[in-house]
Design a protein around this motif. Structure first.
Motif, PDB file in Angstrom:
ATOM      1  N   CYS A   1     -80.791 -14.324 -26.588  1.00 30.46           N
ATOM      2  CA  CYS A   1     -81.157 -13.556 -27.772  1.00 30.46           C
ATOM      3  C   CYS A   1     -81.020 -14.436 -29.011  1.00 30.46           C
ATOM      4  O   CYS A   1     -80.390 -15.495 -28.985  1.00 30.46           O
ATOM      5  CB  CYS A   1     -80.303 -12.290 -27.907  1.00 30.46           C
ATOM      6  SG  CYS A   1     -78.538 -12.606 -28.138  1.00 30.46           S
ATOM      7  N   ALA A   2     -81.614 -13.995 -30.104  1.00 31.84           N
ATOM      8  CA  ALA A   2     -81.514 -14.723 -31.366  1.00 31.84           C
ATOM      9  C   ALA A   2     -80.103 -14.562 -31.940  1.00 31.84           C
ATOM     10  O   ALA A   2     -79.375 -13.612 -31.617  1.00 31.84           O
ATOM     11  CB  ALA A   2     -82.556 -14.207 -32.344  1.00 31.84           C
ATOM     12  N   ALA A   3     -79.733 -15.482 -32.819  1.00 32.27           N
ATOM     13  CA  ALA A   3     -78.379 -15.469 -33.382  1.00 32.27           C
ATOM     14  C   ALA A   3     -78.075 -14.189 -34.142  1.00 32.27           C
ATOM     15  O   ALA A   3     -76.920 -13.753 -34.203  1.00 32.27           O
ATOM     16  CB  ALA A   3     -78.198 -16.683 -34.291  1.00 32.27           C
TER      17      ALA A   3
ATOM     18  N   HIS B   1     -79.103 -11.142 -33.401  1.00 38.82           N
ATOM     19  CA  HIS B   1     -79.196  -9.949 -32.558  1.00 38.82           C
ATOM     20  C   HIS B   1     -77.805  -9.353 -32.324  1.00 38.82           C
ATOM     21  O   HIS B   1     -76.808 -10.086 -32.256  1.00 38.82           O
ATOM     22  CB  HIS B   1     -79.844 -10.309 -31.219  1.00 38.82           C
ATOM     23  CG  HIS B   1     -80.277  -9.129 -30.420  1.00 38.82           C
ATOM     24  ND1 HIS B   1     -79.407  -8.398 -29.630  1.00 38.82           N
ATOM     25  CD2 HIS B   1     -81.490  -8.543 -30.290  1.00 38.82           C
ATOM     26  CE1 HIS B   1     -80.078  -7.416 -29.035  1.00 38.82           C
ATOM     27  NE2 HIS B   1     -81.347  -7.489 -29.419  1.00 38.82           N
ATOM     28  N   PRO B   2     -77.700  -8.015 -32.210  1.00 34.53           N
ATOM     29  CA  PRO B   2     -76.383  -7.400 -31.966  1.00 34.53           C
ATOM     30  C   PRO B   2     -75.674  -7.937 -30.729  1.00 34.53           C
ATOM     31  O   PRO B   2     -74.444  -8.041 -30.710  1.00 34.53           O
ATOM     32  CB  PRO B   2     -76.728  -5.907 -31.799  1.00 34.53           C
ATOM     33  CG  PRO B   2     -77.963  -5.722 -32.612  1.00 34.53           C
ATOM     34  CD  PRO B   2     -78.739  -6.996 -32.468  1.00 34.53           C
ATOM     35  N   PHE B   3     -76.427  -8.304 -29.697  1.00 34.36           N
ATOM     36  CA  PHE B   3     -75.792  -8.849 -28.495  1.00 34.36           C
ATOM     37  C   PHE B   3     -75.212 -10.241 -28.719  1.00 34.36           C
ATOM     38  O   PHE B   3     -74.420 -10.723 -27.906  1.00 34.36           O
ATOM     39  CB  PHE B   3     -76.799  -8.904 -27.342  1.00 34.36           C
ATOM     40  CG  PHE B   3     -77.170  -7.567 -26.774  1.00 34.36           C
ATOM     41  CD1 PHE B   3     -76.272  -6.514 -26.784  1.00 34.36           C
ATOM     42  CD2 PHE B   3     -78.426  -7.350 -26.208  1.00 34.36           C
ATOM     43  CE1 PHE B   3     -76.605  -5.278 -26.262  1.00 34.36           C
ATOM     44  CE2 PHE B   3     -78.776  -6.128 -25.679  1.00 34.36           C
ATOM     45  CZ  PHE B   3     -77.866  -5.073 -25.710  1.00 34.36           C
ATOM     46  N   ALA B   4     -75.601 -10.907 -29.798  1.00 29.57           N
ATOM     47  CA  ALA B   4     -75.155 -12.281 -30.041  1.00 29.57           C
ATOM     48  C   ALA B   4     -73.652 -12.346 -30.297  1.00 29.57           C
ATOM     49  O   ALA B   4     -73.039 -13.419 -30.143  1.00 29.57           O
ATOM     50  CB  ALA B   4     -75.917 -12.888 -31.218  1.00 29.57           C
ATOM     51  N   GLU B   5     -73.050 -11.234 -30.680  1.00 29.39           N
ATOM     52  CA  GLU B   5     -71.606 -11.207 -30.930  1.00 29.39           C
ATOM     53  C   GLU B   5     -70.814 -10.917 -29.657  1.00 29.39           C
ATOM     54  O   GLU B   5     -69.590 -10.888 -29.684  1.00 29.39           O
ATOM     55  CB  GLU B   5     -71.285 -10.133 -31.980  1.00 29.39           C
ATOM     56  CG  GLU B   5     -72.017 -10.315 -33.305  1.00 29.39           C
ATOM     57  CD  GLU B   5     -71.655 -11.632 -33.973  1.00 29.39           C
ATOM     58  OE1 GLU B   5     -70.474 -12.037 -33.886  1.00 29.39           O
ATOM     59  OE2 GLU B   5     -72.554 -12.263 -34.564  1.00 29.39           O
TER      60      GLU B   5
ATOM     61  N   LEU C   1     -80.730 -22.992 -30.658  1.00 28.15           N
ATOM     62  CA  LEU C   1     -80.306 -22.015 -31.659  1.00 28.15           C
ATOM     63  C   LEU C   1     -80.163 -20.606 -31.090  1.00 28.15           C
ATOM     64  O   LEU C   1     -79.853 -19.666 -31.831  1.00 28.15           O
ATOM     65  CB  LEU C   1     -81.312 -22.000 -32.815  1.00 28.15           C
ATOM     66  CG  LEU C   1     -81.470 -23.325 -33.570  1.00 28.15           C
ATOM     67  CD1 LEU C   1     -82.499 -23.183 -34.681  1.00 28.15           C
ATOM     68  CD2 LEU C   1     -80.132 -23.788 -34.134  1.00 28.15           C
ATOM     69  N   LEU C   2     -80.386 -20.446 -29.790  1.00 26.23           N
ATOM     70  CA  LEU C   2     -80.276 -19.129 -29.175  1.00 26.23           C
ATOM     71  C   LEU C   2     -78.857 -18.910 -28.640  1.00 26.23           C
ATOM     72  O   LEU C   2     -78.100 -19.854 -28.442  1.00 26.23           O
ATOM     73  CB  LEU C   2     -81.285 -18.998 -28.028  1.00 26.23           C
ATOM     74  CG  LEU C   2     -82.757 -19.119 -28.425  1.00 26.23           C
ATOM     75  CD1 LEU C   2     -83.650 -18.987 -27.189  1.00 26.23           C
ATOM     76  CD2 LEU C   2     -83.139 -18.096 -29.478  1.00 26.23           C
ATOM     77  N   VAL C   3     -78.533 -17.658 -28.404  1.00 28.08           N
ATOM     78  CA  VAL C   3     -77.218 -17.285 -27.880  1.00 28.08           C
ATOM     79  C   VAL C   3     -77.376 -16.856 -26.421  1.00 28.08           C
ATOM     80  O   VAL C   3     -78.265 -16.060 -26.093  1.00 28.08           O
ATOM     81  CB  VAL C   3     -76.606 -16.146 -28.704  1.00 28.08           C
ATOM     82  CG1 VAL C   3     -75.255 -15.723 -28.111  1.00 28.08           C
ATOM     83  CG2 VAL C   3     -76.439 -16.571 -30.168  1.00 28.08           C
TER      84      VAL C   3
END
Length: 313
Positions: free
Chosen positions: A170-172, A174-178, A253-255
Motif C-alpha cells: 500500500c502507499a505510505a 494508506h491507513p494500513f501503512a501504520e 516508497l511502498l509499505v
C-alpha cells in the motif's frame, strides 16, 4: 499436406496478418498466400476469414491450428533427437515465461544456453500462466516458467523453482501503512489493483481470497509489475502480491504489510515441461543449466521449495 504449408498456416494464425507472417518467415507474401490457398483447397474449406484489415481463423482453422502445432512440434522433436545422437543441438527452442517469475532469470539462463549451444535458435514468449500451459500442452512451447500451477491442473512435469508468501502493498499514506499486519476480513470492500486473471500472482491472490471467504473488487487491471507498483504508489488501490515484488526498486516508497489469519497463501513458481520423456533435447539441456545454478533468479520470500515435489531430468 506438407510441413512447410503447416508452418505457413501457423505463422499467419499467430500474426493474424499475411504481410507480417511473410516477413517473419522470410518468404514472399505471394508465395505465402499461395501456400495457404493450396492448403485450403486440399482440405476443401476456408481456414481464414479475410477482410481488408483483419485475418481471422474460421472454425475449421481453429481445429487445424491445434493439430498443426502438435505436428510441427513432433517434427522438430524428431530432428532434435537425431541431432542429439550426433552430439549436436540444432533447431529452435521456444521458451514461455511469466514476467518477474521468482527463482529464474530467463535472460541469464538463455544467455548461458546460447553460449553452450550457439547453433540453436532461441525464441521467448511472455504470457500468462494459463496461456503458457496451453502452449506447452499444444507443442507451441518447449517448456515454460509459470506460477501457481498445481498437479491437478498439469499432468506433465513440474519442477519447483521458488515458494514465497503473499503480502499486502500500500502507499505510505494508506491507513494500513501504520499496521504491521492485517487480517483477510479487513480487506473486504477495499479497492484493489491486480493483474489480469491469467497471470500467476492474480491466480494466487484469487485463490487466497476464495479460501478466506472474502469477496473483493479489482478495479484496475494491469499486465506488468511496474504499472501495478506505480498505481499503488499513487494511492489508487492496494495489492496482494508475491513478497519479492516488495523488493523491487519501484516499490521502495511502498509499505509492505503481512497478511494474517487461517489462510496462509503461497505463490509458487515452477518450470512446466511435457509429460515424462517427452521434453526435447533443448529443453532438457536448459533445465540442466538451471539445476547447475545458472540462470537462477530471486529465490522468493523465505518459503522453501516443497519437499518431494515432482521434478524432471
Amino acid at each position: 499436406m506438407e510441413l512447410r504449408q503447416l508452418e505457413h498456416f501457423v505463422a499467419v494464425a499467430e500474426e493474424r496478418h499475411f504481410t507480417r507472417a511473410a516477413e517473419r518467415l522470410a518468404v514472399s507474401q505471394s508465395g505465402l498466400s499461395a501456400s495457404v490457398r493450396a492448403l485450403e483447397q486440399e482440405l476443401r474449406t476456408p481456414l481464414f476469414s479475410r477482410t481488408t484489415r483483419t485475418v481471422r481463423l474460421t472454425e475449421a482453422g481453429r481445429a487445424l491450428l491445434v493439430e498443426a502445432e502438435r505436428t510441427l512440434a513432433g517434427a522438430r522433436a524428431a530432428r532434435d533427437a537425431v541431432d542429439a545422437v550426433r552430439g549436436l543441438l540444432r533447431g529452435t527452442l521456444t521458451v514461455g515465461v511469466e514476467q518477474c517469475v521468482a527463482g529464474v532469470s530467463p535472460a541469464r539462463l538463455l544467455a548461458a544456453f546460447h553460449r553452450d549451444h550457439p547453433q540453436m535458435e532461441l525464441r521467448l514468449r511472455q504470457e500468462g500462466t494459463s496461456s503458457l500451459l496451453d502452449g506447452v500442452a499444444g507443442g507451441r512451447l518447449d517448456l515454460a516458467f509459470a506460477a501457481t500451477v498445481g498437479p491437478a491442473e498439469w499432468r506433465g512435469e513440474l519442477v519447483p523453482l521458488a515458494r514465497e508468501r503473499l503480502v499486502l502493498l500500500c502507499a505510505a499514506g494508506h491507513p494500513f501503512a501504520e499496521r504491521t499486519d492485517v487480517g483477510w476480513e479487513e480487506l473486504a470492500g477495499a479497492p484493489f489493483i491486480d493483474f489480469h486473471p491469467d497471470w500467476g500472482p492474480r491466480r494466487a491472490a484469487d485463490q487466497a481470497f476464495a479460501a478466506a471467504g472474502v469477496r473483493r473488487t479489482v478495479g484496475l487491471e494491469v499486465n506488468d509489475v511496474h504499472s501495478l507498483l506505480e498505481l499503488v504508489r499513487e494511492g489508487l488501490g492496494i495489492a496482494v502480491v508475491p513478497h519479492h515484488f516488495s523488493r523491487k526498486p519501484e516499490a521502495e516508497l511502498l509499505v509492505t504489510v503481512e497478511l494474517t489469519g487461517a489462510v496462509r497463501p503461497v505463490y509458487e513458481s515452477v518450470a512446466v515441461l511435457p509429460a515424462a520423456r517427452s521434453a526435447g533435447p533443448g529443453a532438457r539441456a536448459l533445465m540442466r543449466l538451471l539445476r547447475e545454478g545458472l540462470g537462477r533468479g530471486e529465490p522468493g520470500g523465505g518459503v522453501s521449495p516443497r519437499a518431494g515435489a515432482r521434478g524432471a531430468e
